[in-house]
Design a protein around this motif. Structure first.
Motif, PDB file in Angstrom:
ATOM      1  N   ALA A 177     -57.655 -57.222 -26.446  1.00 40.75           N
ATOM      2  CA  ALA A 177     -58.400 -58.469 -26.616  1.00 40.75           C
ATOM      3  C   ALA A 177     -59.769 -58.341 -25.964  1.00 40.75           C
ATOM      4  CB  ALA A 177     -57.635 -59.639 -26.004  1.00 40.75           C
ATOM      5  N   LYS A 178     -60.762 -58.987 -26.580  1.00 36.25           N
ATOM      6  CA  LYS A 178     -62.139 -58.939 -26.072  1.00 36.25           C
ATOM      7  C   LYS A 178     -62.731 -60.339 -26.124  1.00 36.25           C
ATOM      8  CE  LYS A 178     -66.279 -56.982 -25.183  1.00 36.25           C
ATOM      9  NZ  LYS A 178     -67.064 -58.218 -24.955  1.00 36.25           N
ATOM     10  N   GLY A 179     -63.351 -60.750 -25.009  1.00 37.53           N
ATOM     11  CA  GLY A 179     -63.988 -62.048 -24.937  1.00 37.53           C
ATOM     12  C   GLY A 179     -65.503 -61.936 -25.061  1.00 37.53           C
ATOM     13  N   ILE A 180     -66.114 -62.870 -25.786  1.00 39.24           N
ATOM     14  CA  ILE A 180     -67.561 -62.919 -25.964  1.00 39.24           C
ATOM     15  C   ILE A 180     -68.057 -64.257 -25.439  1.00 39.24           C
ATOM     16  CG2 ILE A 180     -69.453 -62.816 -27.629  1.00 39.24           C
ATOM     17  CD1 ILE A 180     -67.489 -61.379 -29.527  1.00 39.24           C
ATOM     18  N   GLN A 181     -68.998 -64.237 -24.505  1.00 38.91           N
ATOM     19  CA  GLN A 181     -69.522 -65.481 -23.945  1.00 38.91           C
ATOM     20  C   GLN A 181     -70.512 -66.106 -24.912  1.00 38.91           C
ATOM     21  OE1 GLN A 181     -70.916 -65.184 -19.943  1.00 38.91           O
ATOM     22  NE2 GLN A 181     -71.197 -67.398 -19.716  1.00 38.91           N
ATOM     23  N   LEU A 182     -70.258 -67.374 -25.259  1.00 42.39           N
ATOM     24  CA  LEU A 182     -71.098 -68.086 -26.214  1.00 42.39           C
ATOM     25  C   LEU A 182     -72.035 -69.079 -25.547  1.00 42.39           C
ATOM     26  CD1 LEU A 182     -68.471 -68.865 -29.000  1.00 42.39           C
ATOM     27  CD2 LEU A 182     -70.045 -66.927 -28.861  1.00 42.39           C
ATOM     28  N   GLY A 183     -71.674 -69.523 -24.372  1.00 43.69           N
ATOM     29  CA  GLY A 183     -72.479 -70.506 -23.669  1.00 43.69           C
ATOM     30  C   GLY A 183     -72.029 -70.597 -22.234  1.00 43.69           C
ATOM     31  N   ASN A 184     -72.433 -71.666 -21.556  1.00 39.98           N
ATOM     32  CA  ASN A 184     -72.054 -71.874 -20.170  1.00 39.98           C
ATOM     33  C   ASN A 184     -70.541 -72.112 -20.080  1.00 39.98           C
ATOM     34  OD1 ASN A 184     -72.113 -72.296 -17.433  1.00 39.98           O
ATOM     35  ND2 ASN A 184     -72.723 -74.456 -17.615  1.00 39.98           N
ATOM     36  N   ASN A 185     -69.821 -71.080 -19.625  1.00 38.71           N
ATOM     37  CA  ASN A 185     -68.367 -71.171 -19.473  1.00 38.71           C
ATOM     38  C   ASN A 185     -67.645 -71.428 -20.793  1.00 38.71           C
ATOM     39  OD1 ASN A 185     -66.168 -70.903 -17.738  1.00 38.71           O
ATOM     40  ND2 ASN A 185     -65.907 -73.126 -17.605  1.00 38.71           N
ATOM     41  N   GLN A 186     -68.181 -70.931 -21.879  1.00 37.21           N
ATOM     42  CA  GLN A 186     -67.535 -71.038 -23.184  1.00 37.21           C
ATOM     43  C   GLN A 186     -67.430 -69.644 -23.787  1.00 37.21           C
ATOM     44  OE1 GLN A 186     -70.157 -73.803 -25.153  1.00 37.21           O
ATOM     45  NE2 GLN A 186     -68.895 -75.574 -24.580  1.00 37.21           N
ATOM     46  N   PHE A 187     -66.234 -69.308 -24.260  1.00 40.53           N
ATOM     47  CA  PHE A 187     -65.976 -67.952 -24.720  1.00 40.53           C
ATOM     48  C   PHE A 187     -65.245 -67.975 -26.061  1.00 40.53           C
ATOM     49  CE2 PHE A 187     -66.226 -67.899 -20.154  1.00 40.53           C
ATOM     50  CZ  PHE A 187     -66.950 -66.753 -19.861  1.00 40.53           C
ATOM     51  N   LEU A 188     -65.453 -66.907 -26.804  1.00 49.36           N
ATOM     52  CA  LEU A 188     -64.690 -66.663 -28.019  1.00 49.36           C
ATOM     53  C   LEU A 188     -63.925 -65.360 -27.820  1.00 49.36           C
ATOM     54  CD1 LEU A 188     -64.014 -67.436 -30.960  1.00 49.36           C
ATOM     55  CD2 LEU A 188     -65.901 -65.921 -31.663  1.00 49.36           C
ATOM     56  N   GLY A 189     -62.614 -65.448 -27.855  1.00 49.30           N
ATOM     57  CA  GLY A 189     -61.776 -64.271 -27.684  1.00 49.30           C
ATOM     58  C   GLY A 189     -61.180 -63.826 -29.006  1.00 49.30           C
ATOM     59  N   VAL A 190     -61.171 -62.529 -29.232  1.00 54.58           N
ATOM     60  CA  VAL A 190     -60.541 -61.955 -30.422  1.00 54.58           C
ATOM     61  C   VAL A 190     -59.576 -60.871 -29.970  1.00 54.58           C
ATOM     62  CG1 VAL A 190     -62.454 -62.491 -31.972  1.00 54.58           C
ATOM     63  CG2 VAL A 190     -62.450 -60.324 -30.735  1.00 54.58           C
ATOM     64  N   SER A 191     -58.500 -60.703 -30.705  1.00 53.71           N
ATOM     65  CA  SER A 191     -57.501 -59.707 -30.324  1.00 53.71           C
ATOM     66  C   SER A 191     -56.898 -59.061 -31.564  1.00 53.71           C
ATOM     67  CB  SER A 191     -56.388 -60.353 -29.489  1.00 53.71           C
ATOM     68  OG  SER A 191     -55.665 -61.308 -30.260  1.00 53.71           O
ATOM     69  N   LEU A 192     -56.457 -57.833 -31.387  1.00 53.44           N
ATOM     70  CA  LEU A 192     -55.739 -57.093 -32.413  1.00 53.44           C
ATOM     71  C   LEU A 192     -54.459 -56.549 -31.796  1.00 53.44           C
ATOM     72  CD1 LEU A 192     -58.572 -55.015 -34.119  1.00 53.44           C
ATOM     73  CD2 LEU A 192     -57.338 -56.954 -35.106  1.00 53.44           C
ATOM     74  N   ASN A 193     -53.379 -56.606 -32.558  1.00 52.01           N
ATOM     75  CA  ASN A 193     -52.122 -56.032 -32.094  1.00 52.01           C
ATOM     76  C   ASN A 193     -51.519 -55.169 -33.197  1.00 52.01           C
ATOM     77  OD1 ASN A 193     -51.429 -59.062 -33.011  1.00 52.01           O
ATOM     78  ND2 ASN A 193     -49.660 -57.751 -33.512  1.00 52.01           N
TER      79      ASN A 193
END
Length: 309
Positions: free
Chosen positions: A112-128
């Motif tokens: 899983a990898k998180g991308i910061q979009l704003g102040n304390n806001q993140f978009l996480g994506v994951s592959l399994n």
């Protein structure tokens, strides 16, 4: 020989009765469903592993319709390690589901990898990715009867993904943890719903500030599977001093759960008791007891910083 045959017939009849009484419930429940999803969503959406910046180990044991031989039981283990340099996480999920003579086991690794979009806001994506194994030991019912002579063995590769938008106070996400990448053979005629794609939609919001005596966390989990009735779970948990959690869960297939959890910075123990609210539910007719126990262990450099999201 006669006694052995009678025992075999009795066992077969018992399993058939269990399936007949439980078929409405089994068709309505989703694969690897569990009541305490609000405390550990990773088995359904591995992007959730990004929320806690520590390593975690989680185990869950769920036993439905206790007191009935062959009733469904589920075991789930998941663990992950943070990769702080890239705001990521990697881990393993192991799940085992048993119902009468049928067993389904799945092992998945995930990243899983998180991308910061704003102040304390993140978009996480994951592959399994991993493998599923389905076993149906029909011959154990009666090896002589041709109706039960052929066992089923099926191995199947698996791949899935998860997306989660999150902050300190909320998350919302969608996942498809079990995407079929080839058609099944014999197993598809035996328990096809175990091998269908399951779309999970989840969200939660944590009210209050860190340090408040009481905080509330409503959560929802909805699962869509083609050919299976749509199921939604809605829950609300009250946390006292971020240590004691007391919650209630309602599932749209006429089931409710009472949930209690106790947390420290390192250990978390949870228990839920689920019961049917309809007379047509198996739990309402034969047994009100579906027990679920969870145990979590956190380790790493940030264990003093604990999120109850």
């Amino acid at each position: 020989m006669i006694t052995k045959s009678i025992k075999g017939i009795g066992k077969a009849v018992g399993v058939m009765l269990l399936i007949i009484f439980g078929v409405q419930h089994v068709e309505a429940q989703q694969f690897f469903s569990y009541s305490q999803y609000m405390n550990n969503l990773t088995p359904l959406n591995s992007a959730y592993s990004l929320i806690d910046k520590n390593g975690t180990l989680n185990a869950l044991l769920r036993k439905q319709w206790t007191g009935i031989e062959g009733s469904p039981s589920t075991f789930i283990f998941n663990g992950n390690l943070p990769i702080e340099s890239i705001n990521g996480a990697a881990g393993l999920i192991v799940m085992n589901d048993q119902f009468a003579v049928e067993h389904l086991t799945e092992i998945n690794g995930f990243f899983a990898k998180g991308i910061q979009l704003g102040n304390n806001q993140f978009l996480g994506v994951s592959l399994n990715a991993g493998i599923r194994r389905y076993v149906a030991n029909y011959s154990s019912l009666d090896a002589v009867d041709p109706q039960f002579r052929n066992d089923v063995r099926e191995n199947k590769p698996n791949i899935g993904f998860g997306i989660l938008y999150y902050s300190d106070h909320y998350y919302v996400g969608v996942s498809l943890p079990e995407l079929s990448i080839r058609d099944l053979g014999n197993a598809s005629t035996q328990r096809a719903d175990f091998f269908r794609n399951h779309f999970n939609f989840a969200g939660a919001y944590l009210f209050g500030k860190e340090g408040d005596d009481v905080r509330a966390k409503p959560a929802v989990l909805a699962t869509y599977t083609k050919g299976v009735p749509f199921i939604a779970d809605m829950s609300t948990t009250l946390y006292f001093k971020s240590i004691l959690g007391i919650g209630v869960n309602y599932r749209t297939n006429n089931e409710m759960s009472g949930i209690i959890s106790i947390s420290s910075d390192i250990i978390k123990l949870g228990y839920s008791y689920q019961f049917g609210t309809s007379a047509t539910n198996l739990g309402g007719r034969l047994s009100n007891a579906t027990h679920e126990v969870t145990l979590s262990y956190r380790f790493g450099q940030n264990t003093m910083s604990r999120s109850i999201l």
